[in-house]
Design a protein around this motif. Sequence first.
Motif, mmCIF file in Angstrom:
data_model
loop_
_atom_site.group_PDB
_atom_site.id
_atom_site.type_symbol
_atom_site.label_atom_id
_atom_site.label_comp_id
_atom_site.label_asym_id
_atom_site.label_seq_id
_atom_site.Cartn_x
_atom_site.Cartn_y
_atom_site.Cartn_z
ATOM 1 N N TYR A 30 1.167 2.548 -2.974
ATOM 2 C CA TYR A 30 1.639 2.884 -1.633
ATOM 3 C C TYR A 30 2.132 4.326 -1.570
ATOM 4 O O TYR A 30 2.762 4.825 -2.512
ATOM 5 C CB TYR A 30 2.797 1.968 -1.227
ATOM 6 C CG TYR A 30 2.429 0.512 -1.063
ATOM 7 C CD1 TYR A 30 1.103 0.088 -0.952
ATOM 8 C CD2 TYR A 30 3.431 -0.460 -1.014
ATOM 9 C CE1 TYR A 30 0.790 -1.245 -0.802
ATOM 10 C CE2 TYR A 30 3.119 -1.807 -0.856
ATOM 11 C CZ TYR A 30 1.802 -2.194 -0.748
ATOM 12 O OH TYR A 30 1.493 -3.521 -0.598
ATOM 13 N N GLY A 31 1.866 4.961 -0.459
ATOM 14 C CA GLY A 31 2.364 6.304 -0.211
ATOM 15 C C GLY A 31 2.779 6.451 1.243
ATOM 16 O O GLY A 31 2.860 5.468 1.977
ATOM 17 N N ALA A 32 3.039 7.694 1.635
ATOM 18 C CA ALA A 32 3.493 7.948 3.001
ATOM 19 C C ALA A 32 2.831 9.212 3.538
ATOM 20 O O ALA A 32 2.478 10.130 2.783
ATOM 21 C CB ALA A 32 5.015 8.087 3.050
ATOM 22 N N GLU A 58 3.831 -5.578 5.331
ATOM 23 C CA GLU A 58 2.741 -5.450 4.369
ATOM 24 C C GLU A 58 2.888 -6.479 3.244
ATOM 25 O O GLU A 58 1.934 -7.179 2.892
ATOM 26 C CB GLU A 58 2.744 -4.033 3.787
ATOM 27 C CG GLU A 58 1.887 -3.820 2.567
ATOM 28 C CD GLU A 58 0.409 -3.718 2.844
ATOM 29 O OE1 GLU A 58 -0.378 -3.632 1.883
ATOM 30 O OE2 GLU A 58 0.018 -3.741 4.040
ATOM 31 N N LEU A 59 4.079 -6.566 2.666
ATOM 32 C CA LEU A 59 4.290 -7.492 1.559
ATOM 33 C C LEU A 59 4.157 -8.943 2.003
ATOM 34 O O LEU A 59 3.558 -9.771 1.302
ATOM 35 C CB LEU A 59 5.671 -7.252 0.942
ATOM 36 C CG LEU A 59 5.875 -5.885 0.269
ATOM 37 C CD1 LEU A 59 7.326 -5.728 -0.169
ATOM 38 C CD2 LEU A 59 4.945 -5.717 -0.922
ATOM 39 N N LEU A 60 4.711 -9.253 3.162
ATOM 40 C CA LEU A 60 4.648 -10.629 3.642
ATOM 41 C C LEU A 60 3.226 -11.027 4.017
ATOM 42 O O LEU A 60 2.785 -12.142 3.710
ATOM 43 C CB LEU A 60 5.576 -10.799 4.853
ATOM 44 C CG LEU A 60 7.071 -10.705 4.564
ATOM 45 C CD1 LEU A 60 7.863 -10.711 5.863
ATOM 46 C CD2 LEU A 60 7.532 -11.849 3.667
ATOM 47 N N THR A 61 2.513 -10.135 4.659
ATOM 48 C CA THR A 61 1.149 -10.456 5.118
ATOM 49 C C THR A 61 0.201 -10.599 3.952
ATOM 50 O O THR A 61 -0.644 -11.517 3.929
ATOM 51 C CB THR A 61 0.652 -9.343 6.061
ATOM 52 O OG1 THR A 61 1.529 -9.232 7.185
ATOM 53 C CG2 THR A 61 -0.750 -9.661 6.555
ATOM 54 N N PRO A 70 -6.081 10.727 -2.424
ATOM 55 C CA PRO A 70 -6.702 11.017 -3.728
ATOM 56 C C PRO A 70 -5.738 10.836 -4.906
ATOM 57 O O PRO A 70 -6.151 10.397 -5.978
ATOM 58 C CB PRO A 70 -7.133 12.486 -3.588
ATOM 59 C CG PRO A 70 -7.276 12.706 -2.119
ATOM 60 C CD PRO A 70 -6.206 11.867 -1.493
ATOM 61 N N LEU A 71 -4.458 11.179 -4.713
ATOM 62 C CA LEU A 71 -3.493 11.023 -5.802
ATOM 63 C C LEU A 71 -3.191 9.555 -6.074
ATOM 64 O O LEU A 71 -2.937 9.163 -7.210
ATOM 65 C CB LEU A 71 -2.207 11.778 -5.478
ATOM 66 C CG LEU A 71 -2.316 13.308 -5.489
ATOM 67 C CD1 LEU A 71 -1.009 13.947 -5.024
ATOM 68 C CD2 LEU A 71 -2.681 13.812 -6.884
ATOM 69 N N LEU A 72 -3.203 8.743 -5.038
ATOM 70 C CA LEU A 72 -2.974 7.307 -5.234
ATOM 71 C C LEU A 72 -4.173 6.617 -5.865
ATOM 72 O O LEU A 72 -4.015 5.656 -6.630
ATOM 73 C CB LEU A 72 -2.647 6.635 -3.897
ATOM 74 C CG LEU A 72 -1.318 6.983 -3.236
ATOM 75 C CD1 LEU A 72 -1.160 6.177 -1.953
ATOM 76 C CD2 LEU A 72 -0.143 6.721 -4.176
ATOM 77 N N GLU A 73 -5.368 7.084 -5.561
ATOM 78 C CA GLU A 73 -6.577 6.425 -6.073
ATOM 79 C C GLU A 73 -6.601 6.387 -7.593
ATOM 80 O O GLU A 73 -7.185 5.487 -8.191
ATOM 81 C CB GLU A 73 -7.826 7.122 -5.537
ATOM 82 C CG GLU A 73 -8.127 6.853 -4.072
ATOM 83 C CD GLU A 73 -8.540 5.415 -3.808
ATOM 84 O OE1 GLU A 73 -8.992 4.741 -4.755
ATOM 85 O OE2 GLU A 73 -8.409 4.972 -2.656
ATOM 86 N N PRO A 90 -8.366 -6.295 -8.913
ATOM 87 C CA PRO A 90 -8.494 -5.699 -7.583
ATOM 88 C C PRO A 90 -7.466 -4.582 -7.378
ATOM 89 O O PRO A 90 -6.334 -4.675 -7.843
ATOM 90 C CB PRO A 90 -8.220 -6.881 -6.644
ATOM 91 C CG PRO A 90 -8.518 -8.100 -7.456
ATOM 92 C CD PRO A 90 -8.155 -7.760 -8.862
ATOM 93 N N PHE A 91 -7.867 -3.521 -6.653
ATOM 94 C CA PHE A 91 -7.001 -2.374 -6.403
ATOM 95 C C PHE A 91 -7.033 -2.036 -4.919
ATOM 96 O O PHE A 91 -8.089 -2.095 -4.278
ATOM 97 C CB PHE A 91 -7.456 -1.162 -7.221
ATOM 98 C CG PHE A 91 -6.690 0.094 -6.913
ATOM 99 C CD1 PHE A 91 -5.388 0.254 -7.378
ATOM 100 C CD2 PHE A 91 -7.257 1.100 -6.157
ATOM 101 C CE1 PHE A 91 -4.670 1.401 -7.082
ATOM 102 C CE2 PHE A 91 -6.547 2.259 -5.862
ATOM 103 C CZ PHE A 91 -5.261 2.410 -6.331
ATOM 104 N N SER A 92 -5.857 -1.674 -4.383
ATOM 105 C CA SER A 92 -5.779 -1.292 -2.976
ATOM 106 C C SER A 92 -4.723 -0.211 -2.796
ATOM 107 O O SER A 92 -3.837 -0.041 -3.640
ATOM 108 C CB SER A 92 -5.430 -2.504 -2.102
ATOM 109 O OG SER A 92 -4.168 -3.047 -2.476
ATOM 110 N N THR A 93 -4.826 0.529 -1.704
ATOM 111 C CA THR A 93 -3.825 1.533 -1.359
ATOM 112 C C THR A 93 -3.402 1.339 0.089
ATOM 113 O O THR A 93 -4.104 0.704 0.882
ATOM 114 C CB THR A 93 -4.363 2.971 -1.526
ATOM 115 O OG1 THR A 93 -5.443 3.172 -0.605
ATOM 116 C CG2 THR A 93 -4.834 3.227 -2.945
ATOM 117 N N ARG A 94 -2.245 1.915 0.397
ATOM 118 C CA ARG A 94 -1.750 1.873 1.780
ATOM 119 C C ARG A 94 -0.875 3.107 2.008
ATOM 120 O O ARG A 94 -0.023 3.427 1.166
ATOM 121 C CB ARG A 94 -0.930 0.593 2.014
ATOM 122 C CG ARG A 94 -0.180 0.525 3.342
ATOM 123 C CD ARG A 94 -1.085 0.259 4.519
ATOM 124 N NE ARG A 94 -0.372 0.400 5.781
ATOM 125 C CZ ARG A 94 0.305 -0.586 6.403
ATOM 126 N NH1 ARG A 94 0.365 -1.780 5.832
ATOM 127 N NH2 ARG A 94 0.910 -0.374 7.541
#
Length: 252
Positions: A196-198, A242-245, A207-210, A219-223
Motif C-alpha cells: 500500500y502507498g499514498a 480495504e481490509l474489511l472488503t 513502480p516502487l511498490l511493484e 498472489p500480489f496486489s497494490t493499492r
Amino acid sequence: MTREAARGRAFRGLAGPAPGGRPRLFCVPYAGGGENAFDSWTPLVAGHFDVHVARLPGRGGRFGEPFPESLRALVRDLAAEMAPHLGEEAILFGHSMGATIALELARELRYAHGARLGRLVVSGRPAPGTRRRRLHELDDEELAAVMRALGGTHPEVLGQPELWEVLAPILRGDLRLIETHEVAEGPPLDCPVAAYGAVHDPDTTPPLLEGWARVGTGPFSTRIFPGGHFYFRTHPEALATELLTRFAPRPS
C-alpha cells in the motif's frame, strides 16, 4: 501475569484463542510509533479482526527497556511471541519501518517456526533494495524538519523542546535499527502479499511498490490511497474499508 512480565510482552493481550474466532491482525508501527500508532483506523476493523499492535522496546509500557541490538534480534523476539497464536487467516500489517520488520517477521515465522501467515500487508515503504536517505544521521533540527514534512509527529511535540527530547532518541534509535539493516534475498514467502502507498508519498509510487512482488510467490496486489505518508490518519475509513472488503471473513 506479573507486572514485570506484562511490561516485556511484545503484543498486548495476546493469549489463548482469538475472541469469537476472528482472524488475528498483527500490526507493526513506524519509527517512533507506539502501541497506539494505528488508533485512527484499528477501531473500525476491531469487530472483524482480533487486533494486536506490537509494543516495541524503549517506549510506552516498555520505556525502560533497551533498544534491540539489531533488527534481527527484534524480529526473533516478536516471532517467538506470535508463533503460538497464528492461524491460517492471520494478517501481518507493517507501515514504513514496520513494513520491513513485517517482511523479516513473516520470514522468521515461516522458516524458523514453520508458521504460515494468511497474508502480509506492507505499507508506506518502497520495495527492498531501494536507496533511501539515512535519517538517523541527521541532527535534531534536521530530523524534526523531516518529521514535520511527513506529518507523522504532532506539531505540539515538535514545538515543545521537552517533549521532543523524549521522542527524538526513540525515533533516532528506530531509524538506526532500520537503516543499518540489509534485507537479504531470502527464501520467498508463500502467502499473498499486498503493498500500500499514498498519492502524495513519493516513496510509494506504483513502480516502487511493484518491487514487493519479488518477496513472495503467492498472489500480489497494490493499492494507492489518498493522502500522504500517514494516509491512514487523514483517511482512516479508506484503509479500514480495504481490509474489511478484501480480507475479512465472509458470513457463512
